[in-house]
Enzyme design. Sequence first.
Site, short mmCIF file in Angstrom:
data_model
loop_
_atom_site.label_atom_id
_atom_site.label_comp_id
_atom_site.label_asym_id
_atom_site.label_seq_id
_atom_site.Cartn_x
_atom_site.Cartn_y
_atom_site.Cartn_z
N LYS A 3 -10.81 -14.71 -15.23
CA LYS A 3 -11.71 -13.55 -15.12
C LYS A 3 -12.72 -13.52 -16.27
CE LYS A 3 -8.44 -10.41 -15.22
NZ LYS A 3 -7.19 -11.18 -15.30
N ARG A 10 -5.74 -1.88 -13.40
CA ARG A 10 -4.55 -2.72 -13.42
C ARG A 10 -3.32 -1.99 -12.89
NH1 ARG A 10 -6.08 -6.60 -17.75
NH2 ARG A 10 -4.40 -8.09 -18.08
N ARG A 29 -4.81 -21.94 -23.90
CA ARG A 29 -5.73 -21.01 -24.55
C ARG A 29 -5.16 -20.55 -25.88
NH1 ARG A 29 -7.53 -15.81 -21.10
NH2 ARG A 29 -5.70 -14.81 -21.96
N ARG A 38 -5.33 -15.54 -29.97
CA ARG A 38 -4.65 -14.39 -29.36
C ARG A 38 -3.15 -14.58 -29.41
NH1 ARG A 38 -7.16 -12.51 -23.72
NH2 ARG A 38 -5.02 -11.76 -23.57
N ARG A 77 3.65 -10.72 -19.23
CA ARG A 77 2.34 -10.31 -18.70
C ARG A 77 2.24 -10.62 -17.22
NH1 ARG A 77 -0.86 -13.62 -22.77
NH2 ARG A 77 -2.70 -13.25 -21.48
P1 ADP Z 1 -5.12 -11.24 -19.69
O1 ADP Z 1 -5.62 -10.72 -18.37
O2 ADP Z 1 -5.38 -12.70 -19.87
O3 ADP Z 1 -3.71 -10.85 -20.00
P2 ADP Z 1 -6.65 -9.18 -21.05
O4 ADP Z 1 -7.54 -9.40 -22.21
O5 ADP Z 1 -7.26 -8.68 -19.77
O6 ADP Z 1 -5.97 -10.60 -20.83
O7 ADP Z 1 -5.48 -8.19 -21.43
C1 ADP Z 1 -4.69 -8.35 -22.59
C2 ADP Z 1 -3.71 -7.20 -22.73
O8 ADP Z 1 -4.43 -5.97 -22.88
C3 ADP Z 1 -2.79 -6.96 -21.53
O9 ADP Z 1 -1.63 -7.75 -21.59
C4 ADP Z 1 -2.48 -5.46 -21.68
O10 ADP Z 1 -1.51 -5.23 -22.68
C5 ADP Z 1 -3.78 -4.88 -22.22
N1 ADP Z 1 -4.66 -4.38 -21.12
C6 ADP Z 1 -5.86 -4.88 -20.77
N2 ADP Z 1 -6.40 -4.18 -19.75
C7 ADP Z 1 -5.49 -3.21 -19.43
C8 ADP Z 1 -5.44 -2.17 -18.46
N3 ADP Z 1 -6.43 -1.97 -17.57
N4 ADP Z 1 -4.33 -1.37 -18.43
C9 ADP Z 1 -3.34 -1.54 -19.30
N5 ADP Z 1 -3.31 -2.51 -20.23
C10 ADP Z 1 -4.37 -3.34 -20.32
#
Ligand code: ADP
Length: 193
Positions: A14, A89, A128, A134, A146
């Site tokens: 994404k 999400r 990554r 990260r 996750r």
């Molecule tokens: P990835 O999709 O690769 O896990 P993101 O950067 O989208 O990476 O998200 C990293 C973390 O941030 C998630 O594991 C979660 O803890 C938090 N997060 C991101 N977006 C949301 C959301 N919309 N609702 C709840 N937690 C979120």
Amino acid sequence: MFNIILFGPPGSGKGTQSEKLIAKYNFKHLSTGDLLRSEISRKTPLGLEAKKFMDKGQLVPDEVVIGMISSALDSNRDVVGFLFDGFPRTAQQADALDKLLELKKQTINAMIALDVTEEELVKRLKKRGETSGRSDDVNEQVIRTRIGEYHQKTAPVADHYKKANKAVFVKGEGSIDTIFDALSREIDKRLPK
Ligand code: ADP
């Protein structure tokens, strides 16, 4: 405005595809992951709260991310459209987004989901982790958590948009450019002429 959601599990690409899409279409990119990491690096109260969940691979509570998106929508009034990345999400976030957009007489035009197999996801996230800095990409258990959160809480969000006839599925494996072309085709089909 033309608003899209780029949907898919962690590691589905994404972030990579969002960068290319915003360059091509001038959408305003709203990535909740990036917004949360920025709060963490600025050590804000919101960031400190969110970090506890993110370090474990769990979703941050709905009210926290919904509030963050609400203020991002308010502070970006003159844009061609939003590209939501990593949001919504949960079903509750999807409902909240509908309401926030409705207040602005806006809607989601399409939810485009990237399909990637689980083994490929774990492989990409670990790779990554070698360079991203990260912490949630380094530990395999956190990665698995996750992906578990995704299956349990996020995958149902696709049904929300399927019911509204807004869901589109694109193969998320292959070269970055092939995937980008497939995404662009789906967007071009739906852009107002
Ligand atoms: P990835 O999709 O690769 O896990 P993101 O950067 O989208 O990476 O998200 C990293 C973390 O941030 C998630 O594991 C979660 O803890 C938090 N997060 C991101 N977006 C949301 C959301 N919309 N609702 C709840 N937690 C979120």
